[in-house]
Design a protein around this motif. Structure first.
Motif, PDB file in Angstrom:
ATOM      1  N   ASN A 215     -16.154  33.202  27.069  1.00 18.02           N
ATOM      2  CA  ASN A 215     -15.769  33.593  25.711  1.00 18.02           C
ATOM      3  C   ASN A 215     -15.322  35.057  25.671  1.00 18.02           C
ATOM      4  OD1 ASN A 215     -15.550  34.092  23.000  1.00 18.02           O
ATOM      5  ND2 ASN A 215     -17.618  33.414  22.476  1.00 18.02           N
ATOM      6  N   ASP A 216     -14.046  35.267  25.326  1.00 20.68           N
ATOM      7  CA  ASP A 216     -13.487  36.621  25.255  1.00 20.68           C
ATOM      8  C   ASP A 216     -13.706  37.274  23.892  1.00 20.68           C
ATOM      9  OD1 ASP A 216     -12.474  36.555  27.882  1.00 20.68           O
ATOM     10  OD2 ASP A 216     -10.711  35.446  27.207  1.00 20.68           O
ATOM     11  N   TYR A 217     -14.339  36.552  22.958  1.00 19.11           N
ATOM     12  CA  TYR A 217     -14.500  37.048  21.592  1.00 19.11           C
ATOM     13  C   TYR A 217     -15.979  37.222  21.240  1.00 19.11           C
ATOM     14  CZ  TYR A 217      -9.766  35.111  21.578  1.00 19.11           C
ATOM     15  OH  TYR A 217      -8.464  34.811  21.894  1.00 19.11           O
ATOM     16  N   LYS A 218     -16.772  37.602  22.221  1.00 17.25           N
ATOM     17  CA  LYS A 218     -18.212  37.683  22.025  1.00 17.25           C
ATOM     18  C   LYS A 218     -18.582  38.709  20.959  1.00 17.25           C
ATOM     19  CE  LYS A 218     -19.066  36.567  26.880  1.00 17.25           C
ATOM     20  NZ  LYS A 218     -19.621  37.057  28.158  1.00 17.25           N
ATOM     21  N   THR A 249     -15.981  28.919  21.132  1.00 12.91           N
ATOM     22  CA  THR A 249     -15.037  29.999  21.445  1.00 12.91           C
ATOM     23  C   THR A 249     -13.944  30.075  20.391  1.00 12.91           C
ATOM     24  OG1 THR A 249     -15.460  29.661  23.799  1.00 12.91           O
ATOM     25  CG2 THR A 249     -13.533  30.965  23.217  1.00 12.91           C
ATOM     26  N   ARG A 253     -12.994  33.232  17.938  1.00 13.87           N
ATOM     27  CA  ARG A 253     -11.649  33.787  17.757  1.00 13.87           C
ATOM     28  C   ARG A 253     -11.269  33.791  16.278  1.00 13.87           C
ATOM     29  NH1 ARG A 253      -5.798  31.406  19.969  1.00 13.87           N
ATOM     30  NH2 ARG A 253      -4.519  32.883  18.793  1.00 13.87           N
ATOM     31  N   ASP A 311     -21.732  30.448  28.562  1.00 18.90           N
ATOM     32  CA  ASP A 311     -20.912  30.983  29.648  1.00 18.90           C
ATOM     33  C   ASP A 311     -21.429  30.630  31.038  1.00 18.90           C
ATOM     34  OD1 ASP A 311     -19.345  32.086  27.743  1.00 18.90           O
ATOM     35  OD2 ASP A 311     -19.889  34.174  28.105  1.00 18.90           O
TER      36      ASP A 311
END
Length: 394
Positions: A215-218, A249, A253, A311
């Motif tokens: 997840n890039d939007y933690k 995720t 976002r 993750d």
């Protein structure tokens, strides 16, 4: 070619063509018509033509396998009558096809071998079978057997076909036609592969894969989104469900792109250890993970630990605690809270609420009393939130 053999091959090819038309109709209904009824060959969870058609394995180079079937049976018919077709004045160059029975036989064997690989994929990977597909698989073998020249064995059939192909390229008109068709085929397959115009299920799969990575939007803390939001999204997930990771995720976002949205997470573990509605075990250990996630909220790190659990593919409790330690959680307090009566009661309440809402699977969301089970493309989810009252951030 003898009349009896020509008649038999014509009947078999037409039968395959008609079956491929039906398979094409099923494919189009399943992937493009949300209001289509189940097909006659979707009998149960295993014998399920519709289910097979929905998978990414029902296509090759962006072309549905049913469409490839239509092309295959057209080629069978073409070679069955090529000795008639080449008498047309501007098609004299088709005289290069000297042994059509060998070509049909070779193509039938190749298509049958490919069919067997598809059958294995269907049985062992998809775990569903399409009876119409299996019918065409054995139809291909029957065509190969019927077409086999009496004076050739199966090895010689391939040798004859290859020698004729090399020899045919020496004919300028044939070579021009052949390479033109190859060019058109490459252009068409390139377009269908990259556009996914005929394979929406592949397009969705690729999008889901893009959200199935870390997840890039933690976020950190116990709140995801606007604390005073008018649009509240209640998500129900299981930490061992891969599509739950994708939905989670996407929601992370969404709150970065939209105002007036808050996400509230609820646990619905598909684990008989705590979920009494489960008839059989699916995700052993997910009850334990759910308890620890709720306990992390007691230390103000609910969403931190939510990301840790999604993750990583933890197998043991010790691995989970190691993950908790990395984000600074007090392990002794975490364990004491997780196995306390208060968290057990909270977990049971979340499971009961999901059942009362009619949620029988994960992932699921509820937005303004509207419940949706399953996953959808991000743009559709975002549109659903905007319709509910969310606003694009400026």
């Amino acid at each position: 070619m003898k009349l009896s053999k020509r008649l038999a091959l014509t009947i078999l090819a037409i039968l395959g063509f008609i079956t491929s038309i039906k398979l094409s109709m099923i494919y189009i209904d399943v992937n493009f018509n949300p209001y289509a009824l189940s097909s006659f060959c979707s009998i149960n969870d295993y014998i399920d033509c519709d289910g097979v058609a929905k998978t990414v394995h029902s296509q090759f180079f962006g072309i549905p396998l049913a469409f490839w079937g239509l092309f295959l049976y057209f080629v069978f018919l073409f070679f069955t009558f090529v000795d008639k077709i080449k008498k047309i004045r501007f098609l004299h160059f088709l005289e290069v096809f000297q042994h059509p029975e060998s070509y049909i036989c070779a193509l039938g064997i190749i298509s049958f071998l490919i069919s067997m690989s598809l059958a294995c994929l269907s049985i062992f990977e998809i775990q569903k079978i399409c009876v119409l597909c299996f019918f065409t698989y054995f139809l291909n073998l029957l065509i190969a057997i019927v077409a086999k020249p009496a004076d050739e064995n199966y090895l010689k059939v391939f040798k004859t076909s290859f020698v004729d192909f090399i020899s045919a390229l020496k004919n300028l008109n044939y070579a021009i036609a052949f390479f033109f068709l190859v060019f058109v085929a490459i252009a068409v397959l390139s377009y269908t592969t990259f556009s996914n115009i005929l394979t929406p299920q592949v397009k969705k799969h690729k999008e889901y894969q893009s959200y199935s990575r870390v997840n890039d939007y933690k976020v950190s803390g116990n709140i995801l989104g606007d604390p005073n939001a008018g649009v509240v999204v209640h998500e129900y997930t299981d930490y061992q469900c891969p599509f739950c990771f994708v939905l989670n995720t996407m929601l992370h976002r969404a709150v970065t792109e939209l105002d007036n949205v808050k996400v509230v997470h609820h646990n619905l573990p598909l684990d008989t250890a705590c979920n009494k509605d489960m008839q059989s075990q699916m995700h052993p250990g997910s009850c334990m993970m759910a308890r620890y996630s709720i306990a992390a909220g007691y230390q103000g790190k609910y969403w931190d630990f939510n990301s840790v659990l999604f993750d990583n593919e933890y197998k043991t409790e010790e691995e989970i605690l190691q993950g908790a330690k990395k984000i600074g959680l007090n392990i002794e307090k975490l364990k004491a809270d997780a196995y306390g009566k208060e968290i057990e009661a909270k977990l049971q309440k979340e499971i009961k609420t999901a059942s009362e809402l009619g949620i029988d699977g994960v992932p699921a969301i509820q937005i303004n009393m509207e419940t949706h089970v399953g996953i959808e493309p991000y743009e559709e989810l975002k549109a659903r939130l905007i319709k509910a009252g969310a606003k694009e951030k400026k």
